[in-house]
Design a protein around this motif. Structure first.
Motif, PDB file in Angstrom:
ATOM      1  N   LEU A 210      47.567  34.101  92.161  1.00 48.22           N
ATOM      2  CA  LEU A 210      48.949  33.659  92.318  1.00 48.22           C
ATOM      3  C   LEU A 210      49.866  34.871  92.214  1.00 48.22           C
ATOM      4  O   LEU A 210      49.691  35.695  91.313  1.00 48.22           O
ATOM      5  N   VAL A 211      50.814  34.977  93.126  1.00 49.39           N
ATOM      6  CA  VAL A 211      51.714  36.132  93.138  1.00 49.39           C
ATOM      7  C   VAL A 211      53.164  35.686  93.000  1.00 49.39           C
ATOM      8  O   VAL A 211      53.643  34.856  93.780  1.00 49.39           O
ATOM      9  N   GLY A 212      53.836  36.220  91.987  1.00 53.72           N
ATOM     10  CA  GLY A 212      55.265  35.947  91.826  1.00 53.72           C
ATOM     11  C   GLY A 212      56.063  37.207  92.110  1.00 53.72           C
ATOM     12  O   GLY A 212      55.492  38.290  92.239  1.00 53.72           O
ATOM     13  N   PHE A 213      57.377  37.061  92.240  1.00 53.65           N
ATOM     14  CA  PHE A 213      58.225  38.227  92.510  1.00 53.65           C
ATOM     15  C   PHE A 213      59.052  38.567  91.283  1.00 53.65           C
ATOM     16  O   PHE A 213      59.618  37.675  90.645  1.00 53.65           O
ATOM     17  N   ALA A 214      59.134  39.866  90.992  1.00 48.63           N
ATOM     18  CA  ALA A 214      59.957  40.301  89.855  1.00 48.63           C
ATOM     19  C   ALA A 214      61.403  39.872  90.091  1.00 48.63           C
ATOM     20  O   ALA A 214      61.907  39.971  91.201  1.00 48.63           O
ATOM     21  N   GLY A 215      62.044  39.365  89.079  1.00 46.46           N
ATOM     22  CA  GLY A 215      63.441  38.952  89.216  1.00 46.46           C
ATOM     23  C   GLY A 215      63.580  37.497  89.608  1.00 46.46           C
ATOM     24  O   GLY A 215      64.640  36.897  89.488  1.00 46.46           O
ATOM     25  N   LEU A 216      62.508  36.908  90.075  1.00 49.50           N
ATOM     26  CA  LEU A 216      62.542  35.506  90.468  1.00 49.50           C
ATOM     27  C   LEU A 216      62.003  34.683  89.304  1.00 49.50           C
ATOM     28  O   LEU A 216      60.805  34.508  89.152  1.00 49.50           O
ATOM     29  N   THR A 217      62.904  34.242  88.456  1.00 46.04           N
ATOM     30  CA  THR A 217      62.474  33.639  87.192  1.00 46.04           C
ATOM     31  C   THR A 217      61.842  32.268  87.369  1.00 46.04           C
ATOM     32  O   THR A 217      61.160  31.770  86.482  1.00 46.04           O
ATOM     33  N   ASP A 218      62.091  31.661  88.524  1.00 47.32           N
ATOM     34  CA  ASP A 218      61.629  30.298  88.751  1.00 47.32           C
ATOM     35  C   ASP A 218      60.100  30.181  88.729  1.00 47.32           C
ATOM     36  O   ASP A 218      59.550  29.141  88.392  1.00 47.32           O
ATOM     37  N   PHE A 219      59.425  31.250  89.090  1.00 50.94           N
ATOM     38  CA  PHE A 219      57.972  31.180  89.190  1.00 50.94           C
ATOM     39  C   PHE A 219      57.356  32.380  88.487  1.00 50.94           C
ATOM     40  O   PHE A 219      57.504  33.520  88.919  1.00 50.94           O
ATOM     41  N   ASP A 220      56.664  32.110  87.378  1.00 51.66           N
ATOM     42  CA  ASP A 220      55.998  33.157  86.628  1.00 51.66           C
ATOM     43  C   ASP A 220      54.505  33.026  86.902  1.00 51.66           C
ATOM     44  O   ASP A 220      53.822  32.180  86.319  1.00 51.66           O
ATOM     45  N   ALA A 221      54.001  33.855  87.791  1.00 53.62           N
ATOM     46  CA  ALA A 221      52.625  33.691  88.267  1.00 53.62           C
ATOM     47  C   ALA A 221      51.568  33.791  87.157  1.00 53.62           C
ATOM     48  O   ALA A 221      50.683  32.930  87.078  1.00 53.62           O
ATOM     49  N   PRO A 222      51.636  34.816  86.268  1.00 54.70           N
ATOM     50  CA  PRO A 222      50.615  34.879  85.212  1.00 54.70           C
ATOM     51  C   PRO A 222      50.619  33.637  84.315  1.00 54.70           C
ATOM     52  O   PRO A 222      49.554  33.137  83.948  1.00 54.70           O
ATOM     53  N   VAL A 223      51.827  33.132  83.994  1.00 55.84           N
ATOM     54  CA  VAL A 223      51.899  31.932  83.150  1.00 55.84           C
ATOM     55  C   VAL A 223      51.318  30.721  83.893  1.00 55.84           C
ATOM     56  O   VAL A 223      50.521  29.955  83.343  1.00 55.84           O
ATOM     57  N   ALA A 224      51.697  30.581  85.166  1.00 55.10           N
ATOM     58  CA  ALA A 224      51.173  29.466  85.946  1.00 55.10           C
ATOM     59  C   ALA A 224      49.650  29.529  86.014  1.00 55.10           C
ATOM     60  O   ALA A 224      48.953  28.517  85.875  1.00 55.10           O
ATOM     61  N   ALA A 225      49.120  30.751  86.206  1.00 50.42           N
ATOM     62  CA  ALA A 225      47.666  30.907  86.291  1.00 50.42           C
ATOM     63  C   ALA A 225      46.987  30.509  84.988  1.00 50.42           C
ATOM     64  O   ALA A 225      45.973  29.800  84.995  1.00 50.42           O
ATOM     65  N   SER A 226      47.596  30.895  83.872  1.00 56.03           N
ATOM     66  CA  SER A 226      46.936  30.546  82.603  1.00 56.03           C
ATOM     67  C   SER A 226      47.031  29.043  82.339  1.00 56.03           C
ATOM     68  O   SER A 226      46.117  28.447  81.766  1.00 56.03           O
ATOM     69  N   HIS A 227      48.128  28.412  82.782  1.00 59.01           N
ATOM     70  CA  HIS A 227      48.225  26.948  82.650  1.00 59.01           C
ATOM     71  C   HIS A 227      47.131  26.259  83.457  1.00 59.01           C
ATOM     72  O   HIS A 227      46.481  25.329  82.992  1.00 59.01           O
ATOM     73  N   LEU A 228      46.941  26.734  84.669  1.00 61.14           N
ATOM     74  CA  LEU A 228      45.927  26.117  85.530  1.00 61.14           C
ATOM     75  C   LEU A 228      44.539  26.303  84.920  1.00 61.14           C
ATOM     76  O   LEU A 228      43.711  25.394  84.937  1.00 61.14           O
ATOM     77  N   ASP A 229      44.334  27.472  84.377  1.00 58.14           N
ATOM     78  CA  ASP A 229      43.062  27.764  83.739  1.00 58.14           C
ATOM     79  C   ASP A 229      42.819  26.789  82.591  1.00 58.14           C
ATOM     80  O   ASP A 229      41.744  26.203  82.465  1.00 58.14           O
ATOM     81  N   ALA A 230      43.859  26.612  81.777  1.00 64.79           N
ATOM     82  CA  ALA A 230      43.752  25.715  80.633  1.00 64.79           C
ATOM     83  C   ALA A 230      43.531  24.273  81.081  1.00 64.79           C
ATOM     84  O   ALA A 230      42.924  23.471  80.391  1.00 64.79           O
ATOM     85  N   ALA A 231      44.071  23.939  82.264  1.00 65.94           N
ATOM     86  CA  ALA A 231      43.907  22.575  82.762  1.00 65.94           C
ATOM     87  C   ALA A 231      42.496  22.357  83.308  1.00 65.94           C
ATOM     88  O   ALA A 231      42.131  21.250  83.662  1.00 65.94           O
ATOM     89  N   GLY A 232      41.700  23.434  83.358  1.00 62.16           N
ATOM     90  CA  GLY A 232      40.298  23.298  83.756  1.00 62.16           C
ATOM     91  C   GLY A 232      40.078  23.183  85.249  1.00 62.16           C
ATOM     92  O   GLY A 232      39.184  22.460  85.695  1.00 62.16           O
TER      93      GLY A 232
ATOM     94  N   HIS B 229      54.505  24.974  90.881  1.00 62.86           N
ATOM     95  CA  HIS B 229      54.962  26.279  90.397  1.00 62.86           C
ATOM     96  C   HIS B 229      54.964  26.348  88.875  1.00 62.86           C
ATOM     97  O   HIS B 229      55.061  27.412  88.295  1.00 62.86           O
ATOM     98  N   GLY B 230      54.802  25.206  88.219  1.00 65.42           N
ATOM     99  CA  GLY B 230      54.702  25.214  86.770  1.00 65.42           C
ATOM    100  C   GLY B 230      53.266  25.396  86.294  1.00 65.42           C
ATOM    101  O   GLY B 230      52.991  25.425  85.087  1.00 65.42           O
ATOM    102  N   GLY B 231      52.332  25.490  87.232  1.00 64.85           N
ATOM    103  CA  GLY B 231      50.940  25.674  86.847  1.00 64.85           C
ATOM    104  C   GLY B 231      50.236  24.378  86.513  1.00 64.85           C
ATOM    105  O   GLY B 231      49.337  24.337  85.680  1.00 64.85           O
ATOM    106  N   THR B 232      50.682  23.287  87.120  1.00 70.66           N
ATOM    107  CA  THR B 232      49.967  22.025  86.968  1.00 70.66           C
ATOM    108  C   THR B 232      49.390  21.628  88.316  1.00 70.66           C
ATOM    109  O   THR B 232      49.609  22.300  89.322  1.00 70.66           O
ATOM    110  N   VAL B 233      48.679  20.514  88.299  1.00 67.29           N
ATOM    111  CA  VAL B 233      48.078  20.007  89.519  1.00 67.29           C
ATOM    112  C   VAL B 233      48.666  18.638  89.774  1.00 67.29           C
ATOM    113  O   VAL B 233      48.773  17.832  88.860  1.00 67.29           O
ATOM    114  N   LYS B 234      49.091  18.399  91.017  1.00 74.16           N
ATOM    115  CA  LYS B 234      49.811  17.161  91.276  1.00 74.16           C
ATOM    116  C   LYS B 234      49.191  16.391  92.433  1.00 74.16           C
ATOM    117  O   LYS B 234      48.939  16.969  93.489  1.00 74.16           O
ATOM    118  N   PRO B 235      48.929  15.086  92.236  1.00 73.61           N
ATOM    119  CA  PRO B 235      48.359  14.291  93.324  1.00 73.61           C
ATOM    120  C   PRO B 235      49.426  13.937  94.356  1.00 73.61           C
ATOM    121  O   PRO B 235      50.496  13.451  94.001  1.00 73.61           O
TER     122      PRO B 235
END
Ligand SMILES: Cc1cc2nc3c(=O)[nH]c(=O)nc-3n(C[C@H](O)[C@H](O)[C@H](O)COP(=O)(O)OP(=O)(O)OC[C@H]3O[C@@H](n4cnc5c(N)ncnc54)[C@H](O)[C@@H]3O)c2cc1C
Ligand code: SF4
Ligand code: SF4
Lengths: 433, 456
Positions: free
Chosen positions: A146-168, A119-125
C-alpha cells in the motif's frame, strides 16, 4: 402550466438517478430535479447491497458479515425496503446500474459480495466496485504494497497495512509513504493530483514509479489512494503497472472522493443519453394536489415558486444527510410532501448511548406501502402517484448493514419503473381506446 | 399614454449621472440575525469540511496558489472570529463563478462570504492608488467606458484594439493585450428601441400578437427588460431578438432606466459602486413590478445579480420584490408559455451549435434549458460542450496576471467545442461568448437569436 413531464423525480443522488433511468426505459418523458450537487461526490463509489445482517432478523450485528446478499434478504425485518422490492427488485436495480456504468465497474460475474480494502485498513463487503479497485480485492492472496503520499493525511499506508494484517487477511501486506512526484501546496486537492498524473505533468508518472520502486520487494500488487488520473485514468494505471511490473489498484478514499465524482459523471452521462431532462440548483419546497393525486411540485427559484407538473412523481431526496429528512429538537419530518415519519416521542430514545448502537434515527424515514408509496400514520398511501426511493425511506439501517447504495438503486429502479409504466401503460390504454 | 409607461422609461441615462444616495456608507444586511452588520460566521459553522466545494472550483483546479473556496469562505470567517485578522489577498483570485455555492451540501453561503471578504479586502487593505485598483475599477465600470465609446463607435473600435495603445494598456494598466476588445455597435439597443417607438410600439405589437394567438387583447402580459450593458452597447441583436420573441408571445415590453447590474463590481470587491448601481436598478424596476410587470434579463449574470446578489448584499427598498419577480428570458417563457410545443412545430435552416452553459446559468438552475428546448427544433443540432467553466468570469480574464489561468480553465471547453459537430457557439453570457470566440474563432449566438429565427 408550461413545465410538464410524464415523470418527475425529485432528488439527484443515486436513488433519483436510478429511478430516472428506469422510468426512461419505459418510454416515459422524465425530468430529474435536484437541489444540490449529488452526494455521490462524497460517497466512496462502492455499491454496497447488503454486507451485514443480524441472525434474529431484527438486530444487526456488525460481526454477521453476509456472503450472499440475495439469500440474506429473507432475514431482514419486514419493515425493510428490501422486503418490498425483494431479491428480484435488487437484481433489477443492479441491472439498471450495470447498463448505465458499463465496464467502468466490476462485480457483475457473481451474486456474492466482494471484499474491498478500505483506506482505514479494513475489509468491506460490496457488490459493485470500480474496475480500478478490482485488482485489490482481499480474496486474492497476493503480496500487497500500500502506498500513501506524504502530506495526505487521509490515508496512512503503513497504518492501514498493519490494520489489515491484524484483521488476518490471507496475504502479506506492507505500507510505504512516498512524496508525490509533483510539488503542491500541503492541502492540495485530490483532483489536482489526479490531473497531474493525467497530463503527466513534470514526468509525474515516472517520478511516482521511481519513488515506489525502492519499496517494491516482491510485491505482486500495489494499491494507491484513488487519485490515479481522471479522464485518462486507464492509461495512467496501465503505465504504472508497466513500469512497476505489478498490478496497480485504487483504494476508495473519504470525501472528496474521485471515485464518487467519476460515478456521478457516469450516471449523469447515462441520464443524458437516455433523454432524461436535468434541472439542478433549486429545491422542491411543496406541491399542489387534487383528488389524492399530486399535480405539480413547487420549485423555489430564488424566491418564486414555480410548478413542475407531471403525471407521476418519485421522492428520492435522501435521508438525514441528503436533507430529504429533516429533524429539529422536537420532531422528524419529510419537508417536501410532509409525509409521515414515525419517531419516538421522546428525543432521548432517538439514539442509543453507545456510539455504534442501533440508533433509532438511522432508520428514520417515510413508511412505504407494497408499491413504495409513502403512507400516512394509518397505513394508507398519501398520494396515488407518489413513490419514494433511497435514503428517504425508513426501515433500513444502511450504514450498519452496508446497504446504502443497494437500497437506493433497488428502490429507485422499482419506483421509477412503476412510475413510468403507470404513464406509458395509461397512454397505451388510451391509444387502443 | 397610459400609466403603464412613464416618459423616463425609454430615456437614455448618462452613466456618470449619480443619484443622491441616502446613505453613502456601505451597510450590508445581515442574513442570519437582526444584527446590522453582515455576520456570516454562523454560516461558517455549517461547514463540515467535506471539501466538495474545493473540487468544483475552476480556479483551484488550475492554480496551485489559490487555496480554494473552503478556505476563502468558512475557514477565513472562523479565523476572523478568533482575532481581527486581515483578509488573505488570494480572495482577489476568486473569479466569482459561484460554483462552490451549488456544490456545498450544507448550504454554506460561500459566494456571499467571498463577496463580503473581497469588499472588505478592497476597502481596507488595497492601495487605492495602485494600478491594480484603478485597473479593476475601470474594468468594473465597463458601462462608463462603453457609454463614451458608443458615442463614437467606429473610432472606439479602432482605438481600443490599436496595437500600441493595447501595449500601453497592458504595461501601464495590466489589461491583457492577448484579447481583442469587443466591437461597439453602430447603433445601441436603446437608440434602436427609441427609434422604433419605445413602449408604445411594443404595446401595439403585443396586442396584434395576442389577437393573432386568439388571446384576450387586453391580457396582462407585461415585462420590464433588463438588457444590461453588453446587449445595449455591443450586441443589440440579442436585445432585439428578445423584444421580437416576447412580443410574438403577446408581451408588451418596457425598457426602464438602468445601470450596470453590478456583476463586475462584485467580482472586483467594489461593493459601494455596485450598491449605487443597484439602487437605480431596484428603484426603477420596483415601480414596474408593483404595477404587475415581471423583470426579464437576457444575460444570466444580470438575472443572477438581481435575483440573488442584491438581496444577499444590500438593503434597498423593494429589493425582495424585484428579486422574486426577476427571470432569465428563456426561463420566463418556459414557465409562462408552451414554448416546447411551439418549438416542436417550428423549423429552421440546418445548423449545429456548440453550447456552453455559463456558471451563472448553472447557479439559477437554467443551465440545461437551451439544450432541452432546441433538441426538439427541426433542423438544429445543439451539443453541450461539458460542464467546465469558460474561465473568463467577466473582467477576470481581462487582467494581465489572470489571463493564463483564465485560458487554462477554458481549455476543456475549447477542446469540446472543437470536437462538437457545429462551428457556431451558443451561450447566454456575453463574457463567456467572448472567451468562446477568443479560444476557437467561432461566431457565438445567444439562444434568443435562434428562438427568433424559429418563431418570428
Ligand atoms: C460520505 C459518504 C460515503 C458513502 N459511502 C458509501 C459506500 O461506501 N457504499 C454505499 O453503498 N453507499 C455509500 N454512501 C451512500 C450513497 O452514496 C447514498 O448517499 C445513499 O445511497 C442515499 O442515496 P439517495 O439517492 O437516496 O440520497 P442522497 O444521496 O442523499 O441524495 C439526495 C439528493 O436529493 C437532493 N435533494 C434533497 N432535498 C431536495 C429538495 N427539497 N429538492 C430537490 N432536491 C433535493 C439532494 O440535493 C441530493 O442530490 C455514502 C454516502 C456518503 C455521504
Ligand atoms: S466563486 Fe468560483 S472561483 Fe470563487 S471560490 Fe467559488 S468556485 Fe472558486
Ligand atoms: S462544501 Fe460546504 S461543507 Fe463542504 S467544505 Fe465546502 S463549505 Fe464546507
Amino acid at each position: 402550466m408550461a413545465i410538464r413531464e410524464d415523470v418527475l423525480v425529485v432528488g439527484g443522488g443515486i436513488a433519483g438517478a436510478t429511478a430516472a433511468l428506469a422510468a426512461a426505459e419505459t418510454g416515459a418523458q422524465v425530468r430529474l430535479l435536484s437541489h444540490k450537487k449529488s452526494t455521490l461526490r462524497q460517497a466512496s463509489g462502492l455499491i454496497d447491497v447488503l454486507g451485514a445482517v443480524g441472525d434474529n432478523g431484527t438486530e444487526v450485528e456488525p460481526s454477521g458479515l453476509v456472503a450472499d446478499p440475495f439469500e440474506a434478504v429473507e432475514r431482514l425485518p419486514n419493515s425493510h425496503p428490501y422486503r418490498v422490492v425483494g431479491a428480484a427488485g435488487i437484481r433489477d436495480g443492479l441491472r439498471v446500474f450495470d447498463e448505465a456504468v458499463g465496464d467502468a465497474y466490476a462485480g457483475t460475474h457473481t451474486d456474492r459480495n466482494a471484499l474491498v480494502l478500505t483506506h482505514g485498513g479494513t475489509v468491506k463487503p460490496t457488490a459493485r466496485y470500480p474496475e480500478s479497485v478490482a485488482p485489490g480485492l482481499a480474496s486474492a492472496a497476493e503480496k500487497t504494497l500500500l502506498v500513501g503520499f506524504a502530506g495526505l493525511t487521509d490515508f496512512d499506508a503503513p497504518v492501514a497495512a498493519s490494520h489489515l494484517d491484524a484483521a488476518g487477511v490471507p496475504f502479506e501486506v506492507d505500507g510505504a509513504t512516498v512524496p508525490f512526484p509533483v510539488e503542491f501546496r500541503d492541502d492540495a486537492l485530490t483532483t489536482r493530483l489526479a490531473k497531474a498524473l493525467d497530463t503527466d505533468e513534470s514526468g509525474a508518472r515516472r517520478g511516482l514509479t521511481d519513488a515506489v520502486a525502492d519499496h517494491l520487494d516482491g510485491h505482486e500488487r500495489v494499491g494507491f489512494p484513488a487519485m490515479l488520473g481522471d479522464d485518462d485514468r486507464r492509461e495512467v494505471r496501465a503505465e504504472l503497472e508497466d513500469r512497476l511490473g505489478a498490478a496497480v489498484f485504487e483504494i476508495p478514499t473519504g470525501p472528496p472522493s474521485l471515485l464518487g465524482l467519476r460515478l456521478e459523471d457516469l450516471l449523469f452521462d447515462a441520464l443524458d443519453e437516455a433523454g432524461v431532462r436535468l434541472s439542478s440548483g433549486n429545491p422542491a419546497v411543496g406541491y399542489e394536489a387534487a383528488d389524492g393525486r399530486i399535480e405539480s411540485v413547487l420549485v423555489d427559484r430564488r424566491g418564486r415558486e414555480v410548478p413542475y407538473a407531471a403525471d407521476e412523481f418519485v421522492l428520492a431526496t435522501g435521508g438525514l444527510v441528503g436533507k430529504g429528512i429533516d429533524s429539529d429538537r422536537e420532531s422528524v419530518s419529510e419537508p417536501v410532501f410532509d409525509c409521515h415519519v414515525p419517531h419516538p416521542e421522546d428525543r432521548y430514545d432517538w439514539s442509543e448511548p453507545a456510539a455504534f448502537g442501533a440508533h433509532e434515527f438511522a432508520r428514520f424515514g417515510v413508511v412505504p406501502d407494497g408499491d413504495l408509496r409513502p403512507t400516512d400514520g394509518s397505513g394508507d398511501a398519501d398520494f396515488e402517484n407518489l413513490r419514494a426511493a433511497g435514503g428517504v425511506l425508513g426501515g433500513a439501517d444502511t450504514a450498519r448493514e452496508k446497504s446504502a447504495a443497494g437500497v437506493s438503486i433497488a428502490t429507485g429502479a422499482y419506483a421509477g419503473r412503476r412510475a413510468g409504466e403507470s404513464v406509458t401503460g395509461r397512454e397505451a390504454e388510451e391509444a387502443t381506446r | 399614454m397610459s400609466d403603464a409607461e412613464s416618459p423616463q422609461t425609454t430615456e437614455s441615462i448618462e452613466p456618470n449621472e449619480q443619484r443622491a444616495s441616502p446613505d453613502p456608507d456601505f451597510e450590508p444586511v445581515s442574513v442570519f440575525d437582526d444584527d446590522s452588520t453582515m455576520d456570516l460566521r454562523p454560516g461558517a459553522d455549517n461547514c463540515y469540511k467535506c471539501s466538495v466545494c474545493d473540487t468544483t472550483c475552476p480556479v483551484a483546479e488550475v492554480d496551485d496558489d489559490f487555496p480554494g473556496p473552503k478556505f476563502q469562505g468558512p475557514e477565513q470567517w472562523r479565523l476572523k472570529r478568533k482575532d481581527e485578522g486581515e483578509i488573505d489577498d488570494s480572495i482577489m483570485s476568486c473569479s466569482n463563478c459561484m460554483r462552490c455555492d451549488d456544490a456545498c451540501p450544507s448550504s454554506v453561503p460561500l459566494s456571499q462570504m467571498h463577496n463580503a471578504a473581497r469588499g472588505e479586502y478592497v476597502d481596507e487593505q488595497m492601495d487605492k492608488l495602485s494600478v491594480e485598483y484603478v485597473r479593476n475599477r475601470v474594468l468594473a465600470n465597463y458601462r462608463t467606458s462603453a457609454w463614451f465609446a458608443s458615442k463614437v463607435p467606429r473610432l472606439a473600435n479602432f482605438a481600443m484594439n490599436f496595437g500600441p495603445a493595447r501595449w500601453l494598456m497592458e504595461k501601464a494598466m495590466g489589461v491583457t493585450s492577448e484579447r481583442e476588445f469587443p466591437a461597439f455597435a453602430a447603433q445601441t439597443f436603446r437608440e434602436w428601441w427609441r427609434e422604433r417607438g419605445g413602449a408604445d410600439a411594443s404595446r401595439e405589437n403585443a396586442r396584434a400578437a395576442r389577437e393573432r394567438r386568439g388571446e384576450a387583447v387586453d391580457a396582462e402580459k407585461k415585462v420590464a427588460y433588463f438588457h444590461g450593458c453588453y446587449s445595449n452597447y455591443n450586441t443589440p441583436e440579442v436585445a432585439k431578438a428578445l423584444v421580437r420573441v416576447f412580443e410574438s408571445f403577446g408581451y408588451e415590453i418596457v425598457a426602464p432606466e438602468q445601470r450596470c447590474s453590478g456583476t463586475p463590481m462584485f467580482a472586483n470587491g467594489m461593493l459601494a459602486d455596485a450598491e449605487r448601481a443597484a439602487e437605480v436598478n431596484v428603484s426603477s424596476f420596483a415601480d414596474l413590478v408593483e404595477r404587475g410587470y415581471d423583470a426579464v434579463a437576457s444575460c444570466t449574470s444580470c438575472s443572477m445579480a438581481l435575483k440573488q446578489e442584491y438581496p444577499e448584499l444590500f438593503d434597498i427598498d423593494g429589493i425582495d420584490e424585484v428579486a422574486e419577480n426577476t427571470f432569465e428570458a428563456l426561463e420566463y417563457l418556459r414557465i409562462q408559455e408552451d414554448l416546447e410545443g411551439q418549438i416542436a412545430e417550428a423549423s429552421v435552416e440546418e445548423q449545429a451549435f456548440a453550447y456552453h452553459a455559463p456558471c451563472h446559468a448553472r447557479n439559477q438552475g437554467v443551465d440545461r434549458q437551451a439544450i432541452e428546448l432546441f433538441r426538439d427544433l427541426d433542423g438544429v443540432v445543439v451539443e453541450d460542450v461539458g460542464d467546465s467553466c469558460s474561465g473568463i468570469s467577466g473582467t477576470y480574464g481581462w487582467k494581465e496576471e489572470k489571463y493564463e489561468t483564465s485560458m487554462k480553465i477554458g481549455g476543456d471547453m475549447f477542446e469540446h467545442m472543437h470536437d462538437a459537430a457545429g462551428d457556431v457557439g451558443m451561450t447566454e453570457c456575453p463574457t463567456c461568448a467572448m472567451q468562446m470566440e477568443h479560444g476557437t474563432g467561432y461566431e457565438i449566438k445567444h439562444p434568443l437569436q435562434l428562438l427568433e429565427e424559429a418563431l418570428c
